[in-house]
Design a protein around this motif. Sequence first.
Motif, short mmCIF file in Angstrom:
data_model
loop_
_atom_site.label_atom_id
_atom_site.label_comp_id
_atom_site.label_asym_id
_atom_site.label_seq_id
_atom_site.Cartn_x
_atom_site.Cartn_y
_atom_site.Cartn_z
N TYR A 55 -0.05 39.14 61.41
CA TYR A 55 0.46 39.02 60.05
C TYR A 55 0.92 40.38 59.57
O TYR A 55 0.66 41.41 60.19
CB TYR A 55 -0.61 38.48 59.09
N GLU A 56 1.62 40.39 58.45
CA GLU A 56 1.95 41.62 57.75
C GLU A 56 2.08 41.29 56.27
O GLU A 56 2.44 40.17 55.90
CB GLU A 56 3.23 42.24 58.29
N PHE A 57 1.73 42.27 55.44
CA PHE A 57 1.89 42.07 53.99
C PHE A 57 2.11 43.42 53.34
O PHE A 57 1.83 44.48 53.90
CB PHE A 57 0.68 41.36 53.37
N GLU A 58 2.65 43.35 52.15
CA GLU A 58 2.80 44.55 51.34
C GLU A 58 2.87 44.13 49.88
O GLU A 58 3.23 43.00 49.56
CB GLU A 58 4.05 45.34 51.73
N TYR A 59 2.45 45.04 49.02
CA TYR A 59 2.59 44.79 47.58
C TYR A 59 2.76 46.12 46.87
O TYR A 59 2.44 47.18 47.38
CB TYR A 59 1.42 44.00 47.01
N LYS A 60 3.28 46.03 45.65
CA LYS A 60 3.53 47.23 44.86
C LYS A 60 3.39 46.87 43.39
O LYS A 60 3.84 45.82 42.96
CB LYS A 60 4.94 47.73 45.15
N VAL A 61 2.76 47.75 42.63
CA VAL A 61 2.60 47.59 41.19
C VAL A 61 3.04 48.90 40.53
O VAL A 61 2.62 49.97 40.94
CB VAL A 61 1.13 47.30 40.80
N TYR A 85 -2.24 52.74 52.00
CA TYR A 85 -2.08 52.48 50.57
C TYR A 85 -1.92 53.79 49.84
O TYR A 85 -2.26 54.86 50.35
CB TYR A 85 -3.24 51.66 50.00
N SER A 86 -1.37 53.69 48.65
CA SER A 86 -1.10 54.85 47.82
C SER A 86 -1.39 54.47 46.38
O SER A 86 -1.10 53.34 45.97
CB SER A 86 0.36 55.26 47.98
N LEU A 87 -1.96 55.40 45.62
CA LEU A 87 -2.20 55.12 44.21
C LEU A 87 -2.21 56.41 43.40
O LEU A 87 -2.51 57.47 43.91
CB LEU A 87 -3.50 54.34 44.00
N HIS A 88 -1.84 56.27 42.14
CA HIS A 88 -1.90 57.38 41.19
C HIS A 88 -3.29 57.34 40.56
O HIS A 88 -3.70 56.33 40.01
CB HIS A 88 -0.84 57.23 40.11
N GLN A 89 -4.00 58.44 40.66
CA GLN A 89 -5.37 58.51 40.13
C GLN A 89 -5.35 58.98 38.68
O GLN A 89 -4.38 59.58 38.23
CB GLN A 89 -6.20 59.43 41.01
N PRO A 90 -6.42 58.72 37.95
CA PRO A 90 -6.47 59.09 36.52
C PRO A 90 -6.26 60.59 36.26
O PRO A 90 -5.77 60.96 35.20
CB PRO A 90 -7.87 58.66 36.09
N ASP A 91 -6.61 61.45 37.22
CA ASP A 91 -6.45 62.89 37.01
C ASP A 91 -5.02 63.36 37.27
O ASP A 91 -4.72 64.55 37.18
CB ASP A 91 -7.42 63.69 37.88
N GLY A 92 -4.10 62.44 37.61
CA GLY A 92 -2.70 62.80 37.84
C GLY A 92 -2.36 63.02 39.30
O GLY A 92 -1.19 63.15 39.65
N SER A 93 -3.35 63.07 40.17
CA SER A 93 -3.06 63.26 41.60
C SER A 93 -2.72 61.92 42.25
O SER A 93 -2.95 60.86 41.68
CB SER A 93 -4.26 63.91 42.30
N HIS A 94 -2.15 62.00 43.42
CA HIS A 94 -1.81 60.81 44.19
C HIS A 94 -2.67 60.78 45.45
O HIS A 94 -2.80 61.80 46.13
CB HIS A 94 -0.34 60.81 44.61
#
Length: 123
Positions: A55-61, A85-94
Motif C-alpha cells: 500500500y501507499e498513502f499520504e496526507y497533508k494539512v 512525516y513533517s510538522l511545524h512545532q509550536p516553537d516555530g521549528s520544523h
Amino acid sequence: MSTKVFCLLLLVAVAAVQGYGHAFSSNHISRHDGHHQIVHGHDHGHHDYYTHPKYEFEYKVEDGHTGDIKSQHEHRDGDVVKGGYSLHQPDGSHRHVHYHADDHTGFHADVKYSTHHIVPHHQ
C-alpha cells in the motif's frame, strides 16, 4: 462503517474550517491487493492464506489560522515499510522524520529539526 465515520468527521472538519478562513487538507491512499498464496503448515490438511501486503498513502494539512501544518507519506511492499512525516512545532521549528523498517534491520528513523531565523529590523 469506517467509511461512514470518516465522512462524518470530514463533514465536521469542513464545517469548522469554513468559520476560520483558509485551510487545506488532502489525502491519497492506494492499496494493492496481491494474489493469495497458500502457505503449507506442518499439518498437510491445513492451509493458511497469505496476501502480500502492499500500500501507499499520504496526507497533508495546512491551516493558517491555527498554525497546524503537517504531512505524512508511507509505502509498504511486503515486509518493507518506508515513509516520513513533517510538522511545524509550536516553537516555530520544523521536525522532519524519515523512517524505514524491515524484518532484517528493524525500525530506523532519521529525525532532523530546522528553524527559520528571524532578523529584527532596527529603526
